[in-house]
Design a protein around this motif. Structure first.
Motif, mmCIF file in Angstrom:
data_model
loop_
_atom_site.group_PDB
_atom_site.id
_atom_site.type_symbol
_atom_site.label_atom_id
_atom_site.label_comp_id
_atom_site.label_asym_id
_atom_site.label_seq_id
_atom_site.Cartn_x
_atom_site.Cartn_y
_atom_site.Cartn_z
ATOM 1 N N ALA A 19 -9.373 -13.269 25.392
ATOM 2 C CA ALA A 19 -10.472 -12.890 26.272
ATOM 3 C C ALA A 19 -10.899 -11.442 26.068
ATOM 4 O O ALA A 19 -12.077 -11.110 26.214
ATOM 5 C CB ALA A 19 -10.074 -13.118 27.731
ATOM 6 N N GLY A 20 -9.954 -10.590 25.708
ATOM 7 C CA GLY A 20 -10.257 -9.165 25.660
ATOM 8 C C GLY A 20 -10.380 -8.556 24.283
ATOM 9 O O GLY A 20 -10.647 -7.359 24.162
ATOM 10 N N SER A 21 -10.234 -9.357 23.221
ATOM 11 C CA SER A 21 -10.196 -8.768 21.882
ATOM 12 C C SER A 21 -10.971 -9.597 20.871
ATOM 13 O O SER A 21 -10.612 -10.741 20.585
ATOM 14 C CB SER A 21 -8.743 -8.625 21.412
ATOM 15 O OG SER A 21 -8.677 -8.290 20.041
ATOM 16 N N SER A 22 -12.036 -8.995 20.315
ATOM 17 C CA SER A 22 -12.781 -9.662 19.255
ATOM 18 C C SER A 22 -11.910 -9.860 18.018
ATOM 19 O O SER A 22 -11.998 -10.879 17.338
ATOM 20 C CB SER A 22 -14.023 -8.841 18.894
ATOM 21 O OG SER A 22 -14.760 -9.451 17.860
ATOM 22 N N SER A 149 -24.935 -10.959 8.279
ATOM 23 C CA SER A 149 -24.260 -9.967 7.441
ATOM 24 C C SER A 149 -22.977 -9.519 8.121
ATOM 25 O O SER A 149 -22.759 -9.756 9.319
ATOM 26 C CB SER A 149 -25.169 -8.763 7.217
ATOM 27 O OG SER A 149 -25.307 -8.033 8.435
ATOM 28 N N GLY A 150 -22.139 -8.833 7.362
ATOM 29 C CA GLY A 150 -20.868 -8.362 7.903
ATOM 30 C C GLY A 150 -21.014 -7.408 9.069
ATOM 31 O O GLY A 150 -20.119 -7.312 9.906
ATOM 32 N N GLY A 151 -22.121 -6.696 9.173
ATOM 33 C CA GLY A 151 -22.303 -5.733 10.250
ATOM 34 C C GLY A 151 -22.891 -6.319 11.519
ATOM 35 O O GLY A 151 -23.071 -5.609 12.512
ATOM 36 N N THR A 152 -23.193 -7.611 11.508
ATOM 37 C CA THR A 152 -23.787 -8.257 12.679
ATOM 38 C C THR A 152 -22.713 -8.579 13.715
ATOM 39 O O THR A 152 -21.567 -8.879 13.366
ATOM 40 C CB THR A 152 -24.532 -9.539 12.254
ATOM 41 O OG1 THR A 152 -25.614 -9.175 11.393
ATOM 42 C CG2 THR A 152 -25.064 -10.308 13.436
ATOM 43 N N ALA A 153 -23.077 -8.526 14.984
ATOM 44 C CA ALA A 153 -22.131 -8.822 16.068
ATOM 45 C C ALA A 153 -21.487 -10.190 15.853
ATOM 46 O O ALA A 153 -22.140 -11.130 15.401
ATOM 47 C CB ALA A 153 -22.853 -8.791 17.412
ATOM 48 N N PHE A 154 -20.199 -10.277 16.177
ATOM 49 C CA PHE A 154 -19.443 -11.527 16.023
ATOM 50 C C PHE A 154 -20.075 -12.602 16.903
ATOM 51 O O PHE A 154 -20.151 -12.469 18.121
ATOM 52 C CB PHE A 154 -17.991 -11.283 16.412
ATOM 53 C CG PHE A 154 -17.100 -12.483 16.254
ATOM 54 C CD1 PHE A 154 -17.146 -13.268 15.121
ATOM 55 C CD2 PHE A 154 -16.187 -12.810 17.256
ATOM 56 C CE1 PHE A 154 -16.306 -14.369 14.975
ATOM 57 C CE2 PHE A 154 -15.333 -13.892 17.117
ATOM 58 C CZ PHE A 154 -15.395 -14.677 15.974
ATOM 59 N N CYS A 155 -20.530 -13.678 16.281
ATOM 60 C CA CYS A 155 -21.308 -14.679 17.008
ATOM 61 C C CYS A 155 -20.502 -15.443 18.052
ATOM 62 O O CYS A 155 -21.081 -16.007 18.989
ATOM 63 C CB CYS A 155 -21.935 -15.667 16.022
ATOM 64 S SG CYS A 155 -23.333 -14.970 15.113
ATOM 65 N N TRP A 156 -19.177 -15.460 17.908
ATOM 66 C CA TRP A 156 -18.356 -16.236 18.836
ATOM 67 C C TRP A 156 -17.727 -15.356 19.908
ATOM 68 O O TRP A 156 -16.740 -15.738 20.524
ATOM 69 C CB TRP A 156 -17.306 -17.022 18.062
ATOM 70 C CG TRP A 156 -17.958 -18.042 17.182
ATOM 71 C CD1 TRP A 156 -18.327 -17.885 15.878
ATOM 72 C CD2 TRP A 156 -18.375 -19.359 17.555
ATOM 73 N NE1 TRP A 156 -18.942 -19.017 15.412
ATOM 74 C CE2 TRP A 156 -18.977 -19.940 16.417
ATOM 75 C CE3 TRP A 156 -18.295 -20.103 18.739
ATOM 76 C CZ2 TRP A 156 -19.497 -21.229 16.435
ATOM 77 C CZ3 TRP A 156 -18.812 -21.389 18.741
ATOM 78 C CH2 TRP A 156 -19.402 -21.938 17.603
ATOM 79 N N ASP A 172 -25.641 -24.178 12.577
ATOM 80 C CA ASP A 172 -24.523 -23.783 11.711
ATOM 81 C C ASP A 172 -24.591 -22.276 11.503
ATOM 82 O O ASP A 172 -25.603 -21.763 11.011
ATOM 83 C CB ASP A 172 -24.602 -24.496 10.356
ATOM 84 C CG ASP A 172 -24.378 -25.994 10.480
ATOM 85 O OD1 ASP A 172 -23.623 -26.404 11.374
ATOM 86 O OD2 ASP A 172 -24.983 -26.748 9.689
ATOM 87 N N ILE A 173 -23.517 -21.585 11.866
ATOM 88 C CA ILE A 173 -23.504 -20.123 11.825
ATOM 89 C C ILE A 173 -22.556 -19.654 10.721
ATOM 90 O O ILE A 173 -21.355 -19.930 10.773
ATOM 91 C CB ILE A 173 -23.065 -19.541 13.184
ATOM 92 C CG1 ILE A 173 -24.008 -20.022 14.293
ATOM 93 C CG2 ILE A 173 -23.036 -18.020 13.123
ATOM 94 C CD1 ILE A 173 -23.509 -19.715 15.686
ATOM 95 N N HIS A 174 -23.112 -18.979 9.733
ATOM 96 C CA HIS A 174 -22.315 -18.426 8.634
ATOM 97 C C HIS A 174 -22.199 -16.919 8.853
ATOM 98 O O HIS A 174 -23.221 -16.236 8.980
ATOM 99 C CB HIS A 174 -22.988 -18.692 7.287
ATOM 100 C CG HIS A 174 -23.229 -20.138 7.005
ATOM 101 N ND1 HIS A 174 -22.409 -20.891 6.200
ATOM 102 C CD2 HIS A 174 -24.223 -20.975 7.430
ATOM 103 C CE1 HIS A 174 -22.879 -22.131 6.123
ATOM 104 N NE2 HIS A 174 -23.982 -22.205 6.868
ATOM 105 N N GLU A 175 -20.993 -16.393 8.880
ATOM 106 C CA GLU A 175 -20.790 -14.965 9.120
ATOM 107 C C GLU A 175 -20.247 -14.274 7.870
ATOM 108 O O GLU A 175 -19.740 -14.914 6.947
ATOM 109 C CB GLU A 175 -19.848 -14.763 10.308
ATOM 110 C CG GLU A 175 -20.440 -15.335 11.597
ATOM 111 C CD GLU A 175 -19.699 -14.913 12.840
ATOM 112 O OE1 GLU A 175 -20.152 -13.979 13.528
ATOM 113 O OE2 GLU A 175 -18.652 -15.531 13.126
ATOM 114 N N ASN A 176 -20.392 -12.950 7.854
ATOM 115 C CA ASN A 176 -19.940 -12.119 6.723
ATOM 116 C C ASN A 176 -20.557 -12.568 5.406
ATOM 117 O O ASN A 176 -19.878 -12.673 4.377
ATOM 118 C CB ASN A 176 -18.412 -12.143 6.633
ATOM 119 C CG ASN A 176 -17.761 -11.573 7.871
ATOM 120 O OD1 ASN A 176 -18.128 -10.499 8.332
ATOM 121 N ND2 ASN A 176 -16.803 -12.303 8.430
ATOM 122 N N VAL A 177 -21.856 -12.824 5.441
ATOM 123 C CA VAL A 177 -22.578 -13.325 4.278
ATOM 124 C C VAL A 177 -23.193 -12.157 3.505
ATOM 125 O O VAL A 177 -23.691 -11.194 4.091
ATOM 126 C CB VAL A 177 -23.678 -14.307 4.714
ATOM 127 C CG1 VAL A 177 -24.523 -14.750 3.517
ATOM 128 C CG2 VAL A 177 -23.077 -15.505 5.426
#
Length: 264
Positions: A19-22, A149-156, A172-177
């Motif tokens: 809950a408290g840590s990305s 991109s890698g600098g975008t806020a974590f979607c989850w 469909d969400i692809h991260e760190n692209v």
């Protein structure tokens, strides 16, 4: 249904950490959905969660009771745990919430392929509310592919999840692209929004698949990516405001595309 009564309970400790840590959410590949709407959406679109967590006070709420019952059904195979309201409230990041959350596994997707269907590319967007709003607008406009991109806020993260209102479960969400490589290989036009562009959004043919490239809240799309885009477009506006919020800009773009498609 099991009952958690202590902060020293191993599951409670794990939930508190998530809950408290990305960083913990990324490492575990899990996240928490907090609230009736998100949980209902997940059940309807993705099925049962790994774990359903409910406050004892929320069990009297008919909507919560129905969700808990669905999770307890034999075919659901979901674990259900109840806890005193005080313990639950220490977990939840939603002020005055209803007392229900799901623990889910975040999807693991294959590496991005060549862009052939309409998509959204997010370059270094850092505000979770903006990211969530863009996901919601994309889903509403029928766009199902999102690349971050890698600098975008974590979607989850909780804030993005709340702002997206269930959109995570239909896109469909692809991260760190590596967006540069994705744009270079794209089989469809890539349209970057820019306040300095000369092509108006409404003058571009959008009745076809396109990839929308949206940039950082303050700096916009990075110059190297901007140079790779097929088109740079601007949304004309009146008044003394310099530019639109990126989430508002995205919504205008997505629904202008939808308007053109439906007008054909």
């Amino acid at each position: 249904m099991k009952t958690i009564t202590s902060r020293d309970n191993p599951l409670y400790k794990d939930l508190k950490h998530l809950a408290g840590s990305s960083q913990a959410r990324r490492k575990a590949g899990q996240t928490l959905l907090d609230g009736v709407h998100l949980c209902q959406s997940y059940l309807a679109l993705r099925g049962a969660p790994l774990h359903c967590i409910v406050s004892e006070g929320a069990l009297a709420n008919p909507e919560v009771a129905d969700i808990v019952m669905q999770c307890e059904a034999p075919h659901a195979r979901a674990h259900v745990s109840a806890m005193p309201d005080a313990l639950y409230n220490a977990l939840s990041q939603v002020e005055h919430g209803v007392g229900l959350m799901f623990l889910i596994a975040t999807p693991v997707l294959d590496a991005p392929g060549v862009l052939t269907a309409s998509a959204v590319l997010l370059d270094n967007l850092q505000d979770p509310g903006n990211v969530g709003s863009i996901l919601r607008s994309a889903a509403a406009a029928g766009i199902t592919q999102v690349y971050c991109s890698g600098g975008t806020a974590f979607c989850w993260s909780p804030k993005v999840l709340r702002a997206a209102m269930g959109a995570h479960f239909v896109v469909d969400i692809h991260e760190n692209v590596d967006l540069a490589e994705l744009v270079k290989a794209a089989a469809i036009p890539v349209l970057a929004t820019s306040g300095y562009a000369t092509d108006r959004l409404y003058d571009v043919d959008l009745a076809r698949p396109v990839a929308w490239l949206l940039g950082h809240e303050g700096q916009g799309v990075a110059h190297d990516l901007l140079a790779l885009a097929t088109h740079q477009v601007v949304i004309p506006h009146l008044g003394q405001i310099e530019s639109l919020n990126v989430a508002a800009c995205a919504a205008v773009c997505f629904f202008e595309q939808l308007r053109q498609i439906q007008s054909k």
